[in-house]
Structure formats: structure tokens, C-alpha cells
Design a protein around this motif. Structure first.
Motif, PDB file in Angstrom:
ATOM      1  N   LYS A   1     -14.270  19.298   1.944  1.00  0.00           N
ATOM      2  CA  LYS A   1     -13.161  18.388   1.504  1.00  0.00           C
ATOM      3  C   LYS A   1     -13.378  17.101   1.909  1.00  0.00           C
ATOM      4  O   LYS A   1     -14.081  16.836   3.059  1.00  0.00           O
ATOM      5  CB  LYS A   1     -11.768  18.943   2.076  1.00  0.00           C
ATOM      6  N   GLU A   2     -12.693  16.089   1.338  1.00  0.00           N
ATOM      7  CA  GLU A   2     -12.553  14.795   2.058  1.00  0.00           C
ATOM      8  C   GLU A   2     -11.424  14.372   1.953  1.00  0.00           C
ATOM      9  O   GLU A   2     -10.380  14.345   0.989  1.00  0.00           O
ATOM     10  CB  GLU A   2     -13.507  13.911   0.929  1.00  0.00           C
ATOM     11  N   ASP A   3     -10.710  13.743   3.317  1.00  0.00           N
ATOM     12  CA  ASP A   3      -9.406  13.445   3.197  1.00  0.00           C
ATOM     13  C   ASP A   3      -9.401  11.969   3.358  1.00  0.00           C
ATOM     14  O   ASP A   3     -10.233  11.246   4.144  1.00  0.00           O
ATOM     15  CB  ASP A   3      -8.565  14.084   4.411  1.00  0.00           C
ATOM     16  N   TYR A   4      -8.328  11.392   2.758  1.00  0.00           N
ATOM     17  CA  TYR A   4      -8.381   9.868   2.873  1.00  0.00           C
ATOM     18  C   TYR A   4      -6.976   9.350   2.532  1.00  0.00           C
ATOM     19  O   TYR A   4      -6.309  10.192   2.015  1.00  0.00           O
ATOM     20  CB  TYR A   4      -9.479   9.037   2.125  1.00  0.00           C
ATOM     21  N   ASP A   5      -6.739   8.019   2.745  1.00  0.00           N
ATOM     22  CA  ASP A   5      -5.149   7.550   2.318  1.00  0.00           C
ATOM     23  C   ASP A   5      -5.486   6.512   1.225  1.00  0.00           C
ATOM     24  O   ASP A   5      -6.492   5.583   1.382  1.00  0.00           O
ATOM     25  CB  ASP A   5      -4.736   6.823   3.677  1.00  0.00           C
ATOM     26  N   ILE A   6      -4.632   6.491   0.513  1.00  0.00           N
ATOM     27  CA  ILE A   6      -4.264   5.396  -0.549  1.00  0.00           C
ATOM     28  C   ILE A   6      -3.005   4.638  -0.344  1.00  0.00           C
ATOM     29  O   ILE A   6      -2.078   5.147  -0.044  1.00  0.00           O
ATOM     30  CB  ILE A   6      -4.518   5.639  -1.800  1.00  0.00           C
ATOM     31  N   GLU A   7      -2.907   3.320  -0.412  1.00  0.00           N
ATOM     32  CA  GLU A   7      -1.791   2.463   0.047  1.00  0.00           C
ATOM     33  C   GLU A   7      -0.903   2.328  -1.175  1.00  0.00           C
ATOM     34  O   GLU A   7      -1.741   2.000  -2.089  1.00  0.00           O
ATOM     35  CB  GLU A   7      -2.344   1.252   0.735  1.00  0.00           C
ATOM     36  N   VAL A   8       0.298   2.385  -0.983  1.00  0.00           N
ATOM     37  CA  VAL A   8       1.121   2.044  -2.334  1.00  0.00           C
ATOM     38  C   VAL A   8       2.226   0.991  -1.725  1.00  0.00           C
ATOM     39  O   VAL A   8       2.329   1.045  -0.589  1.00  0.00           O
ATOM     40  CB  VAL A   8       1.733   3.174  -2.830  1.00  0.00           C
ATOM     41  N   ALA A   9       2.628   0.367  -2.656  1.00  0.00           N
ATOM     42  CA  ALA A   9       3.824  -0.636  -2.384  1.00  0.00           C
ATOM     43  C   ALA A   9       5.018  -0.082  -2.252  1.00  0.00           C
ATOM     44  O   ALA A   9       5.513   0.343  -3.571  1.00  0.00           O
ATOM     45  CB  ALA A   9       3.713  -1.965  -3.193  1.00  0.00           C
ATOM     46  N   VAL A  10       6.000  -0.238  -1.228  1.00  0.00           N
ATOM     47  CA  VAL A  10       7.420   0.172  -1.390  1.00  0.00           C
ATOM     48  C   VAL A  10       8.190  -0.637  -1.358  1.00  0.00           C
ATOM     49  O   VAL A  10       9.473  -0.778  -1.141  1.00  0.00           O
ATOM     50  CB  VAL A  10       7.632   1.117  -0.146  1.00  0.00           C
ATOM     51  N   GLY A  11       7.940  -1.993  -1.421  1.00  0.00           N
ATOM     52  CA  GLY A  11       8.762  -3.342  -1.617  1.00  0.00           C
ATOM     53  C   GLY A  11       7.885  -4.364  -1.596  1.00  0.00           C
ATOM     54  O   GLY A  11       6.707  -4.326  -1.956  1.00  0.00           O
ATOM     55  N   LYS A  12       8.429  -5.656  -1.364  1.00  0.00           N
ATOM     56  CA  LYS A  12       7.607  -6.868  -1.676  1.00  0.00           C
ATOM     57  C   LYS A  12       6.629  -6.931  -0.645  1.00  0.00           C
ATOM     58  O   LYS A  12       5.620  -7.525  -0.820  1.00  0.00           O
ATOM     59  CB  LYS A  12       8.471  -7.772  -1.807  1.00  0.00           C
ATOM     60  N   THR A  13       7.110  -6.446   0.661  1.00  0.00           N
ATOM     61  CA  THR A  13       5.906  -6.765   1.714  1.00  0.00           C
ATOM     62  C   THR A  13       5.688  -5.292   2.324  1.00  0.00           C
ATOM     63  O   THR A  13       4.460  -5.329   3.014  1.00  0.00           O
ATOM     64  CB  THR A  13       6.457  -7.714   2.855  1.00  0.00           C
ATOM     65  N   LEU A  14       6.467  -4.177   2.044  1.00  0.00           N
ATOM     66  CA  LEU A  14       6.104  -3.181   2.870  1.00  0.00           C
ATOM     67  C   LEU A  14       5.181  -2.416   1.977  1.00  0.00           C
ATOM     68  O   LEU A  14       5.280  -2.147   0.795  1.00  0.00           O
ATOM     69  CB  LEU A  14       7.487  -2.222   3.137  1.00  0.00           C
ATOM     70  N   ARG A  15       4.148  -1.454   2.702  1.00  0.00           N
ATOM     71  CA  ARG A  15       3.236  -0.552   2.246  1.00  0.00           C
ATOM     72  C   ARG A  15       3.164   0.617   2.837  1.00  0.00           C
ATOM     73  O   ARG A  15       3.563   0.715   4.208  1.00  0.00           O
ATOM     74  CB  ARG A  15       1.844  -1.247   1.980  1.00  0.00           C
ATOM     75  N   LYS A  16       2.934   1.758   1.995  1.00  0.00           N
ATOM     76  CA  LYS A  16       2.885   3.006   2.621  1.00  0.00           C
ATOM     77  C   LYS A  16       1.669   3.791   2.441  1.00  0.00           C
ATOM     78  O   LYS A  16       1.107   3.609   1.348  1.00  0.00           O
ATOM     79  CB  LYS A  16       4.238   3.883   1.995  1.00  0.00           C
ATOM     80  N   LYS A  17       1.210   4.679   3.183  1.00  0.00           N
ATOM     81  CA  LYS A  17      -0.279   5.154   3.216  1.00  0.00           C
ATOM     82  C   LYS A  17       0.239   6.665   2.607  1.00  0.00           C
ATOM     83  O   LYS A  17       0.924   7.405   3.367  1.00  0.00           O
ATOM     84  CB  LYS A  17      -0.860   5.360   4.424  1.00  0.00           C
ATOM     85  N   VAL A  18      -0.363   7.020   1.554  1.00  0.00           N
ATOM     86  CA  VAL A  18      -0.266   8.400   1.105  1.00  0.00           C
ATOM     87  C   VAL A  18      -1.585   9.171   1.253  1.00  0.00           C
ATOM     88  O   VAL A  18      -2.618   8.707   0.673  1.00  0.00           O
ATOM     89  CB  VAL A  18      -0.074   8.042  -0.480  1.00  0.00           C
ATOM     90  N   PRO A  19      -1.220  10.261   1.879  1.00  0.00           N
ATOM     91  CA  PRO A  19      -2.639  11.063   1.995  1.00  0.00           C
ATOM     92  C   PRO A  19      -3.209  11.791   0.896  1.00  0.00           C
ATOM     93  O   PRO A  19      -2.547  12.316  -0.090  1.00  0.00           O
ATOM     94  CB  PRO A  19      -2.068  12.332   2.893  1.00  0.00           C
ATOM     95  N   ILE A  20      -4.442  11.756   0.540  1.00  0.00           N
ATOM     96  CA  ILE A  20      -5.246  12.385  -0.451  1.00  0.00           C
ATOM     97  C   ILE A  20      -6.187  13.087  -0.058  1.00  0.00           C
ATOM     98  O   ILE A  20      -7.003  12.987   0.920  1.00  0.00           O
ATOM     99  CB  ILE A  20      -5.751  11.257  -1.261  1.00  0.00           C
ATOM    100  N   ARG A  21      -6.451  14.401  -0.557  1.00  0.00           N
ATOM    101  CA  ARG A  21      -7.426  15.248  -0.638  1.00  0.00           C
ATOM    102  C   ARG A  21      -8.413  15.730  -1.776  1.00  0.00           C
ATOM    103  O   ARG A  21      -7.862  15.764  -2.936  1.00  0.00           O
ATOM    104  CB  ARG A  21      -6.925  16.577   0.013  1.00  0.00           C
ATOM    105  N   ARG A  22      -9.809  15.495  -1.514  1.00  0.00           N
ATOM    106  CA  ARG A  22     -10.492  15.840  -2.595  1.00  0.00           C
ATOM    107  C   ARG A  22     -11.491  17.283  -2.101  1.00  0.00           C
ATOM    108  O   ARG A  22     -12.005  17.026  -1.180  1.00  0.00           O
ATOM    109  CB  ARG A  22     -11.347  14.545  -2.817  1.00  0.00           C
ATOM    110  N   ILE A  23     -11.241  18.230  -2.942  1.00  0.00           N
ATOM    111  CA  ILE A  23     -11.910  19.390  -2.825  1.00  0.00           C
ATOM    112  C   ILE A  23     -13.260  19.333  -3.658  1.00  0.00           C
ATOM    113  O   ILE A  23     -13.146  19.352  -5.046  1.00  0.00           O
ATOM    114  CB  ILE A  23     -11.073  20.635  -2.845  1.00  0.00           C
TER     115      ILE A  23
END
Length: 289
Positions: free
Chosen positions: A170-192
Motif C-alpha cells: 500500500k501507499e498512504d498519502y494526503d490530498i488537501e481540499v478547501a473547506v473555506g476561503k483560506t482554510l484547508r483540510k488534509k484527506v487521507p488516501i490509500r492506494r493498494i
């Protein structure tokens, strides 16, 4: 006599059946070491064909946008250190693109055409043509360093240990998404990744991508709609080079307009190892038509 023979055959069959599991257990499945192999001054060329279609629906309205691209690229192995890490210089040689909305005439781009024919949306693409970018990659495909931080690694990760058909990593990594005009959030992703088969030194590797957290907000799901592809990679074990990648995606997200409407993303991407001389001849034939 007949009874004696039958008894002997029955005993022999029972003993043979009892030995069968032991015989099969001794036949261990072959294991493979998957590594990238870098050869100094080596050039590796690929041809890529991709298509992305976005369908947006709200009430009875529907809009479809389709983007296609043909890309020719290569990397040169600048050098290899004692640990087998390769300094790779990647270059995009040519890009041909088209973008179409519904039944409108498609806007096209070819990096070989004069610049004055470009639409503004293709300016940044032209800036990348023929300009090499360097990165250092390990034999496992891990990016050790890169000159351009926006440039992601193009090699899939390989397992540290030997694997047999059916094994996965597996490979684990994060992708950032915008939750507001300036705030960003990391979403965990897994590739198997799974080793599906090996034939004639070609390893067939399947992969799937999953989001590891629940996203209740459709606007967040919309930002990730094209981030979970699946596909098949073929790796030449002996040469340590990717032969082909076939990646696709078909995802939908509902409620993107304040709880209404939907978007569907359909994409495909096929990358194939090519002989540069054959590619040059193919380009010449195509351009002369």
C-alpha cells in the motif's frame, strides 16, 4: 485373491491421498523482487493518450465537457549513485489537446504549431514543453528529492520485500481540499497494489484508490471526484522499467448545488513505452497528412 487385491489398492489410495497435501505444500509459489533499474545516459520514451469527461446536471439542465490529450514525454537517467538511486531528467516533448463543451466546436492545441494560434488557456502548457525537470528516485520509486516541488513522482511505489502473485502493498498519502476561503483540510488516501501475475518477466500489477475518511459534505467530495482511479501497470522485472499503465475512473457526486444536482467524472489514461525512432516516424507521417 480379489478381496486381497482390493484391500491393497484401497490402502495405497488412502496413503496417496494422505501424501498429496504434503506434496503440494512443498511447492512454494515463486517470489519476485520488484525494483526500478536506472542506467546512466539511458533515455526512456512514453506515449500517453488520455480523455476526461465531466457531466454536470441540475434539474433538467445538463452540460458535458470533454478534454482529450496526446502527450509524448521521456526521461533521461543523468546518473546513478551507489545505492541505485537515479537522477532523472523528465521532459515533455509534445502535447496535442482538444477541449469541447457540449456540441460546440472543439478548441485545439498542438505544441508544434506556432504560438500565435494558442488560446490563453494553453499558455501554461506551452511553458512546460521541452523544459526538463529533475528528480532523484530510489529503486522502489520513492522520490528522494526534486527541483520542482509541484512536480509529483511518476513511478508507482514498489514493495520493499519479495512478493508472490496475490500479495499486495500500500501507499498512504494526503490530498488537501478547501473547506473555506483560506482554510484547508488534509484527506487521507490509500492506494493498494496487488501483484496479479508474472509472465515472461512482465509483472502485472493492479491498483485501487480509496478515501480513508467519510466525507459528508458534497463540496469536499467534488474536489476528490477525480482522485480515486484504479488501473493496471505492467513492469518489466528484468529491465526495471514500466512497460505500460492503463488507468481509469468513473465517479459521481450528488448534491453539489446546495443539495441538488450531480457531477459525474469519467476518465481514462493509457501510457505506453515506445521506441523513439518509431515514434518520430509516426509523427512525421501524421504531420504530413
Amino acid at each position: 485373491m480379489r478381496s486381497f487385491v482390493f484391500c491393497v489398492l484401497s490402502i495405497a489410495l488412502v496413503q496417496s491421498a494422505a501424501l498429496l497435501p504434503l506434496t503440494f505444500a512443498e511447492e512454494e509459489a515463486p517470489q519476485y523482487t520488484l525494483r526500478y533499474k536506472y542506467t546512466p545516459s539511458e533515455f526512456v520514451h512514453y506515449a500517453v493518450e488520455s480523455q476526461n469527461k465531466i457531466i454536470v446536471e441540475k434539474n433538467e439542465a445538463k452540460q458535458t465537457s470533454t478534454n482529450t490529450a496526446k502527450t509524448q514525454k521521456h526521461y533521461r537517467v543523468v546518473g546513478v549513485d551507489q545505492e541505485g538511486n537515479g537522477t532523472l531528467e523528465m521532459t515533455i516533448d509534445r502535447v496535442q489537446m482538444s477541449a469541447q463543451f457540449d456540441d460546440e466546436a472543439a478548441a485545439t492545441f498542438d505544441s508544434k504549431d506556432p504560438k500565435q494560434k494558442d488560446l490563453k488557456q494553453y499558455d501554461k502548457i506551452r511553458e512546460t514543453i521541452g523544459k526538463p525537470s529533475r528528480m532523484v528516485c530510489s529503486p522502489l520509486g520513492k522520490v528522494i528529492s526534486k527541483a520542482d516541488q509541484s512536480n509529483q513522482g511518476f513511478l508507482i511505489p514498489l514493495p520493499e520485500n519479495q512478493v508472490k502473485v496475490g500479495d499486495n502493498w500500500k501507499e498512504d498519502y494526503d490530498i488537501e481540499v478547501a473547506v473555506g476561503k483560506t482554510l484547508r483540510k488534509k484527506v487521507p488516501i490509500r492506494r493498494i497494489f496487488t501483484l496479479e501475475s508474472v509472465q515472461d518477466q512482465i509483472a502485472v500489477i493492479e491498483f485501487k484508490t480509496n478515501i480513508l475518511t467519510r466525507l459528508n459534505d458534497p463540496k469536499l467530495g467534488l474536489q476528490l471526484i477525480q482522485k480515486t482511479p484504479s488501473g493496471t501497470i505492467k513492469l518489466d522485472i528484468e529491465k526495471g522499467i514500466i512497460v505500460s499503465q492503463d488507468v481509469s475512473l468513473d465517479k459521481a457526486q450528488v448534491g453539489i448545488f446546495d443539495g441538488q444536482g450531480a457531477m459525474r467524472a469519467i476518465s481514462s489514461r493509457v501510457e505506453t513505452l515506445v521506441n523513439p525512432s518509431e515514434l518520430a516516424q509516426k509523427n512525421q507521417d501524421s504531420d504530413s497528412q
